[in-house]
Write an enzyme that holds these catalytic residues in place. Structure first.
Site, mmCIF file in Angstrom:
data_model
loop_
_atom_site.group_PDB
_atom_site.id
_atom_site.type_symbol
_atom_site.label_atom_id
_atom_site.label_comp_id
_atom_site.label_asym_id
_atom_site.label_seq_id
_atom_site.Cartn_x
_atom_site.Cartn_y
_atom_site.Cartn_z
ATOM 1 C CE LYS A 264 -1.758 3.042 1.993
ATOM 2 N NZ LYS A 264 -1.577 4.463 1.608
ATOM 3 N N GLY B 235 7.039 5.459 8.365
ATOM 4 C CA GLY B 235 6.243 6.684 8.376
ATOM 5 C C GLY B 235 6.292 7.347 9.729
ATOM 6 C CB SER B 236 4.016 9.765 11.300
ATOM 7 O OG SER B 236 2.797 9.058 11.278
ATOM 8 N N GLY C 239 2.600 4.673 13.009
ATOM 9 C CA GLY C 239 3.321 3.456 13.402
ATOM 10 C C GLY C 239 2.695 2.815 14.635
ATOM 11 C CD GLU D 100 12.838 4.404 8.898
ATOM 12 O OE1 GLU D 100 12.649 5.364 9.684
ATOM 13 O OE2 GLU D 100 12.960 4.538 7.674
ATOM 14 C CB CYS E 147 13.276 8.443 8.046
ATOM 15 S SG CYS E 147 14.136 7.402 6.877
ATOM 16 C CD GLU F 137 10.743 12.536 11.217
ATOM 17 O OE1 GLU F 137 9.572 12.152 11.363
ATOM 18 O OE2 GLU F 137 11.652 11.817 10.770
HETATM 19 P P1 NDP Z 1 1.968 8.657 7.821
HETATM 20 O O1 NDP Z 1 2.777 7.913 8.798
HETATM 21 O O2 NDP Z 1 0.547 8.916 8.199
HETATM 22 O O3 NDP Z 1 1.967 7.900 6.403
HETATM 23 C C1 NDP Z 1 2.848 6.836 6.066
HETATM 24 C C2 NDP Z 1 2.076 5.719 5.386
HETATM 25 O O4 NDP Z 1 1.081 5.206 6.279
HETATM 26 C C3 NDP Z 1 1.301 6.178 4.149
HETATM 27 O O5 NDP Z 1 1.310 5.122 3.189
HETATM 28 C C4 NDP Z 1 -0.099 6.366 4.693
HETATM 29 O O6 NDP Z 1 -1.085 6.297 3.685
HETATM 30 C C5 NDP Z 1 -0.203 5.198 5.635
HETATM 31 N N1 NDP Z 1 -1.242 5.309 6.661
HETATM 32 C C6 NDP Z 1 -1.820 6.430 7.152
HETATM 33 N N2 NDP Z 1 -2.748 6.113 8.096
HETATM 34 C C7 NDP Z 1 -2.768 4.759 8.190
HETATM 35 C C8 NDP Z 1 -3.499 3.829 8.993
HETATM 36 N N3 NDP Z 1 -4.421 4.224 9.867
HETATM 37 N N4 NDP Z 1 -3.240 2.528 8.842
HETATM 38 C C9 NDP Z 1 -2.312 2.083 7.971
HETATM 39 N N5 NDP Z 1 -1.594 2.922 7.173
HETATM 40 C C10 NDP Z 1 -1.809 4.250 7.280
HETATM 41 O O7 NDP Z 1 2.748 10.009 7.518
HETATM 42 P P2 NDP Z 1 2.247 11.346 6.797
HETATM 43 O O8 NDP Z 1 2.326 11.151 5.333
HETATM 44 O O9 NDP Z 1 0.897 11.740 7.351
HETATM 45 O O10 NDP Z 1 3.344 12.409 7.266
HETATM 46 C C11 NDP Z 1 3.253 13.042 8.539
HETATM 47 C C12 NDP Z 1 4.612 13.118 9.222
HETATM 48 O O11 NDP Z 1 5.137 11.811 9.371
HETATM 49 C C13 NDP Z 1 5.696 13.857 8.441
HETATM 50 O O12 NDP Z 1 5.663 15.224 8.689
HETATM 51 C C14 NDP Z 1 6.963 13.228 8.977
HETATM 52 O O13 NDP Z 1 7.347 13.854 10.174
HETATM 53 C C15 NDP Z 1 6.548 11.807 9.291
HETATM 54 N N6 NDP Z 1 6.970 10.864 8.214
HETATM 55 C C16 NDP Z 1 8.070 10.129 8.441
HETATM 56 C C17 NDP Z 1 8.529 9.286 7.451
HETATM 57 C C18 NDP Z 1 9.756 8.462 7.654
HETATM 58 O O14 NDP Z 1 10.431 8.101 6.691
HETATM 59 N N7 NDP Z 1 10.073 8.077 8.870
HETATM 60 C C19 NDP Z 1 7.870 9.177 6.144
HETATM 61 C C20 NDP Z 1 6.677 9.975 6.022
HETATM 62 C C21 NDP Z 1 6.267 10.794 7.036
HETATM 63 P P3 NDP Z 1 -1.630 7.668 2.975
HETATM 64 O O15 NDP Z 1 -0.488 8.606 2.911
HETATM 65 O O16 NDP Z 1 -2.070 7.210 1.649
HETATM 66 O O17 NDP Z 1 -2.726 8.179 3.845
#
Ligand code: NDP
Length: 481
Positions: free
Chosen positions: A177, A230-231, A235, A252, A286, A383
């Site tokens: 996804k 992701g966030s 997570g 991560e 990240c 972050e």
């Molecule tokens: P998210 O953690 O929300 O998104 C990462 C992934 O998780 C995307 O594919 C998202 O899908 C998916 N996701 C969102 N909600 C759910 C859920 N309830 N269940 C399962 N999967 C889900 O990050 P954001 O894009 O909202 O970014 C926000 C902040 O997160 C950034 O400002 C940054 O600080 C941090 N971030 C950190 C990253 C890293 O590499 N460590 C990468 C990205 C963000 P979709 O986007 O399609 O909703």
């Protein structure tokens, strides 16, 4: 940029098909704000179909392949990625706003992951264990089965490479996804995988909203391993969902990684790393080395050098391939602008100029150096995920360790010093999953295990270590008298 496949479709069971709802989401170019394509808005029914297809693959052709044959497919996939490198890089650049040369680096990294895990596929071995007389005991490394992969938008190709590459090498069947802001290269990768001969259902890609498609994937009891980048907030949700079915997760979750610069460091060597670690991918990394800790006696010298370098950075639309492009979305720009609003005028040490002719709809933020800031200030703790570096003075080694380890995160750290003993001491004492000495990031290093401690997450991806995460260990004890 027109993809060679139809991005409005999902890829399930080796077939392109519309999602169940038939609805789509816009893809916008972060450099201009213009809509450039539409992607499927996949939902729970599509995730269900993808998981079914993955289970069928495991029970069928994919599950029957030898490790060497899986490796051969990954090698072919790596070649195809390179052959389509220009198209993939352009696709990523217009989808996420990454300067073109950085997207090209991601293409090479994706191909390297395919090669690395292709080569490793038939080298993951169990052990024989000396045990009581009359027994032969050995271990087997077996795939989990169906694995779920939730990918963010900042490095789609690299994260797909490290996660899907290791999962396929070890014989899992994957449901991916991607983030709604960054689906195009994920779909392209699925198409190339099919061209490489990957059997139907071994890799399924379902774009859609995280709260809907992502949540459906994490709550599906048939998915036996989850890999999430992701966030912290999302997570945590993923880990809670995984707990419901007692499923292992690799998380991560980013960081606030320190780069510790001692007075004896080679500043000419360090400077480009210190600057680049904060502005690469417009700081949406990240492992961004976004906290520069500097020994007090060289603070003013380093501040002046960094201010000079940051002031000279060029910001431009991503296809112009300048130093810094736009942020991925207006939402992300809003988050970063919100952080910058917390800085007083005396704390902004330098900013790159934003040219007057930048497209109005683009999500541009000026690269910024912040100083005069306490280590516990939110700008030094959170972050930011934008092109913002903070500079914090320290007195001595003890102080450097205390400030470095003084956040909730622990992903990456670096030590800049000419003193070999200090390098080794700091490498031990810094709380991080990776520590770099007199460099930062080692150019990505697909071979290097990667992951965090604290709220940076747990589990390791990349390198050989990921192969352990994507397998489960079975012990066989045969009694033969
Ligand atoms: P998210 O953690 O929300 O998104 C990462 C992934 O998780 C995307 O594919 C998202 O899908 C998916 N996701 C969102 N909600 C759910 C859920 N309830 N269940 C399962 N999967 C889900 O990050 P954001 O894009 O909202 O970014 C926000 C902040 O997160 C950034 O400002 C940054 O600080 C941090 N971030 C950190 C990253 C890293 O590499 N460590 C990468 C990205 C963000 P979709 O986007 O399609 O909703």
């Amino acid at each position: 940029m027109t993809p060679w496949f139809d991005p409005k479709l999902i890829f399930v069971g080796g077939q392109w098909r519309p999602c169940a709802s038939g609805e789509t989401l816009p893809v916008t170019d972060p450099s201009t704000g213009a809509e450039i394509a539409r992607i499927a808005k996949g939902g729970a029914a599509d995730i269900d179909a993808a998981v079914c297809a993955a289970e069928e693959a495991l029970a069928g052709e994919w599950g029957a392949l030898s490790a060497a044959e899986r490796g051969r497919i990954l090698f072919r996939l790596g070649h195809l990625v390179l052959e389509h490198g220009d198209a993939l890089a352009e696709m990523e650049t217009t989808d996420v706003g990454k300067p073109l040369k950085q997207a090209k680096n991601d293409v090479v990294a994706l191909a390297r992951y395919c090669e690395f895990y292709g080569g490793a596929a038939d080298k993951l071995m169990g052990q024989t264990i000396p045990f009581s007389e009359g027994f032969t005991v050995y271990t087997l490394r077996e795939p989990h089965g169906v694995t779920g992969h939730i990918i963010p938008w900042n490095y789609p190709m690299q994260i797909i490479g490290r996660s899907i590459g290791a999962a396929l090498a070890t014989g899992n069947a994957c449901v991916l996804k991607p983030a709604e802001e960054a689906c195009l290269t994920a779909l392209a990768f699925a198409d190339l995988a099919a061209q490489a001969g990957l059997p139907a259902g071994a890799l399924n890609v379902v774009p859609g909203l995280g709260a809907v498609a992502g949540a459906a994937l994490t709550s599906d009891a048939r998915v036996r391993h989850l890999s999430f980048t992701g966030s912290v907030a999302t997570g945590r949700r993923v880990q809670i969902a995984a707990a419901e079915h007692i499923v292992p997760v690799t998380l991560e979750l980013g960081g606030k990684s320190p780069q510790v610069v001692f007075a004896d460091a080679d500043l000419d060597k360090a400077l480009p790393f210190l600057v680049n670690a904060g502005i690469q991918n417009a700081g949406q990394t990240c492992s961004a080395g976004s906290r520069i800790l500097v020994q007090r006696e060289i603070h003013d010298d380093l501040a002046a050098r960094m201010a000079d370098a940051i002031g000279k950075l060029r910001v431009a639309p991503a296809m112009e391939d300048a130093d810094v492009g736009p942020l991925v979305s207006a939402r992300q720009k809003g988050i970063v602008d919100g952080f910058l609003a917390q800085a007083g005028a005396d704390q902004v040490l330098a900013q790159a100029p934003l040219p007057d002719d930048l497209p109005e709809g683009g999500n541009y933020v000026a690269p910024t150096l912040i100083g005069n800031i306490a280590p516990d200030h939110p700008l030094a703790q959170e972050e930011i995920f934008g092109p913002v570096q903070v500079l914090i003075p320290f007195e001595d080694e003890e102080d450097a360790v205390r400030i470095s380890n003084g956040t909730k995160y622990g992903l990456v750290a670096s030590v800049w010093s000419a003193d070999g003993g200090r390098q080794m001491r700091l490498a031990k004492r810094l709380q991080a999953g990776q520590v770099f000495v007199n460099n930062y990031g080692a150019a990505g290093g697909v071979e290097l295990p990667f992951g965090g401690v604290g709220q940076s997450g747990h589990g390791r991806e990349k390198g050989f270590e990921a192969l352990y995460a994507f397998t489960t260990l079975k012990t066989v004890a045969a009694h033969h008298g």
